[in-house]
Design an enzyme around this catalytic site. Structure first.
Site, PDB file in Angstrom:
ATOM      1  N   LYS A  11       0.854  -1.202   0.000  1.00 14.32           N
ATOM      2  CA  LYS A  11       0.000   0.000   0.000  1.00 14.32           C
ATOM      3  C   LYS A  11       0.888   1.250   0.000  1.00 14.32           C
ATOM      4  O   LYS A  11       1.950   1.232  -0.617  1.00 14.32           O
ATOM      5  CB  LYS A  11      -0.959  -0.040   1.189  1.00 14.32           C
ATOM      6  CG  LYS A  11      -1.667  -1.388   1.323  1.00 14.32           C
ATOM      7  CD  LYS A  11      -2.780  -1.382   2.291  1.00 14.32           C
ATOM      8  CE  LYS A  11      -3.373  -2.783   2.388  1.00 14.32           C
ATOM      9  NZ  LYS A  11      -4.617  -2.822   3.096  1.00 14.32           N
ATOM     10  N   HIS A 101      -8.371  -2.923  -6.038  1.00  6.04           N
ATOM     11  CA  HIS A 101      -8.344  -3.091  -4.577  1.00  6.04           C
ATOM     12  C   HIS A 101      -9.513  -2.322  -3.963  1.00  6.04           C
ATOM     13  O   HIS A 101      -9.867  -1.236  -4.428  1.00  6.04           O
ATOM     14  CB  HIS A 101      -7.017  -2.579  -4.015  1.00  6.04           C
ATOM     15  CG  HIS A 101      -6.806  -2.989  -2.598  1.00  6.04           C
ATOM     16  ND1 HIS A 101      -7.435  -2.352  -1.557  1.00  6.04           N
ATOM     17  CD2 HIS A 101      -6.093  -3.998  -2.051  1.00  6.04           C
ATOM     18  CE1 HIS A 101      -7.089  -2.953  -0.424  1.00  6.04           C
ATOM     19  NE2 HIS A 101      -6.277  -3.947  -0.696  1.00  6.04           N
ATOM     20  N   GLU A 171     -10.768 -10.684  -1.365  1.00  4.16           N
ATOM     21  CA  GLU A 171     -10.425  -9.852  -0.211  1.00  4.16           C
ATOM     22  C   GLU A 171     -11.698  -9.318   0.447  1.00  4.16           C
ATOM     23  O   GLU A 171     -12.218  -8.261   0.034  1.00  4.16           O
ATOM     24  CB  GLU A 171      -9.564  -8.670  -0.670  1.00  4.16           C
ATOM     25  CG  GLU A 171      -8.213  -9.074  -1.194  1.00  4.16           C
ATOM     26  CD  GLU A 171      -7.143  -8.070  -0.799  1.00  4.16           C
ATOM     27  OE1 GLU A 171      -6.150  -8.485  -0.218  1.00  4.16           O
ATOM     28  OE2 GLU A 171      -7.327  -6.876  -1.045  1.00  4.16           O
ATOM     29  N   GLY A 177      -6.962  -5.232   7.026  1.00  5.01           N
ATOM     30  CA  GLY A 177      -6.349  -4.384   8.053  1.00  5.01           C
ATOM     31  C   GLY A 177      -6.684  -4.785   9.475  1.00  5.01           C
ATOM     32  O   GLY A 177      -6.385  -4.041  10.412  1.00  5.01           O
TER      33      GLY A 177
HETATM   34  C1  PEP Z   1      -4.908  -5.837   1.438  1.00  3.00           C
HETATM   35  O1  PEP Z   1      -5.518  -4.806   1.724  1.00  3.00           O
HETATM   36  O2  PEP Z   1      -4.645  -6.152   0.258  1.00  3.00           O
HETATM   37  C2  PEP Z   1      -4.495  -6.672   2.554  1.00  3.00           C
HETATM   38  C3  PEP Z   1      -4.239  -7.914   2.270  1.00  3.00           C
HETATM   39  O3  PEP Z   1      -4.403  -6.069   3.770  1.00  3.00           O
HETATM   40  P1  PEP Z   1      -4.115  -6.705   5.200  1.00  3.00           P
HETATM   41  O4  PEP Z   1      -3.296  -7.937   5.024  1.00  3.00           O
HETATM   42  O5  PEP Z   1      -3.383  -5.644   5.970  1.00  3.00           O
HETATM   43  O6  PEP Z   1      -5.447  -7.025   5.795  1.00  3.00           O
END
Ligand code: PEP
Length: 255
Positions: A11, A101, A171, A177
């Site tokens: 990110k 994303h 996701e 997060g």
């Molecule tokens: C993402 O947002 O692509 C992600 C995998 O975030 P996190 O692992 O921090 O949850």
């Protein structure tokens, strides 16, 4: 045979200097050696400035870790302030591009139509899009998971001729997060739906497409996610910022 892919999504984290330091740490660890032996595939999707630094440092070290971007624009060049083209990314051997994303879909109103155009620009330049889909908690609670994934995939894949290499990342927005990933059962259910949807679209080619899980992945929960039949790796945000933690995540996929 789908080779497991562990992709870091940094990110908007890490300066070029911090990225170089991360790569030097990671290079000495077990995961880089496992990737050298082709046991697993590892990639880092970094901010553009860090990507360039990683490209140079990777060459200096002779590291095999792949490079990925977090965005691309569909036009080749011109008056598109702030955007980046496929040719600019190719210049430093970028292999993957994260497209769609949820942070971009929500914060920047990126639509699935835009996502599809971005993916098209990536594949036309020989790069592989990592196409993110996933539901909010209200969609899940409303029992609309499959419909949501179907709609997002259908629209985000309008560029696709069923032949170009793509990676899909499931996701769930509610897990991102949090350090609290989906359960094994929830991850398998959603990734299974994604494979079914891909099969309806592209037949047996669906069996060759890698589906990653992303959201709250940690060294502690990765093994439970990777046992799912339809999870072929992970997209890792927060836990990838620390080289040692990311090393443990990659090694869990090798063991
Ligand atoms: C993402 O947002 O692509 C992600 C995998 O975030 P996190 O692992 O921090 O949850």
């Amino acid at each position: 045979m789908r080779k497991t892919l562990l992709a870091a999504n940094w990110k908007m984290n890490k300066t070029a200097a911090e990225a170089i330091s991360w790569l030097n740490d990671f290079y000495g660890m077990a995961a880089e050696k496992a990737a050298e032996k082709d046991l697993v595939e590892v990639a880092v999707c970094a901010p553009f400035t860090a990507l360039y630094a990683l490209y140079q440092e990777r060459q200096r070290l002779g590291a095999v870790m792949g490079l990925g971007a977090q965005n691309i624009f569909w036009q080749e060049k011109g008056a598109f302030t702030g955007e980046i083209s496929a040719a600019m990314l190719q210049e430093f051997q970028t292999k993957y591009v994260i497209c769609g994303h949820s942070e971009r879909r929500v914060l920047l109103q990126e639509s699935s139509e835009m996502v599809s155009r971005k993916c098209g620009a990536a594949v036309n330049a020989g790069m592989t899009p990592i196409i993110c889909v996933g539901e909010s908690i209200s969609v899940r609670r409303g029992g609309l998971l499959r419909q949501w994934l179907e709609a997002q995939l259908y629209e985000s894949l309008s560029f696709w001729d069923n032949q170009q290499e793509i990676v899909v990342a499931y996701e769930p927005v509610w897990a991102i997060g949090t350090k609290q990933a989906a359960t094994t059962a929830d991850a398998q259910e959603a990734c299974g739906y994604i494979r079914q949807i891909l099969r309806e679209r592209a037949g047996d080619i669906a069996d060759d497409i890698r589906i990653l899980y992303g959201g709250g992945v940690t060294p502690e929960n990765i093994s439970g996610l990777l046992i799912c039949d339809d999870v072929d790796g992970a997209l890792v945000g927060g836990s990838s910022l620390d080289a040692a933690a990311f090393d443990k995540i990659v090694m869990a996929a090798v063991e």
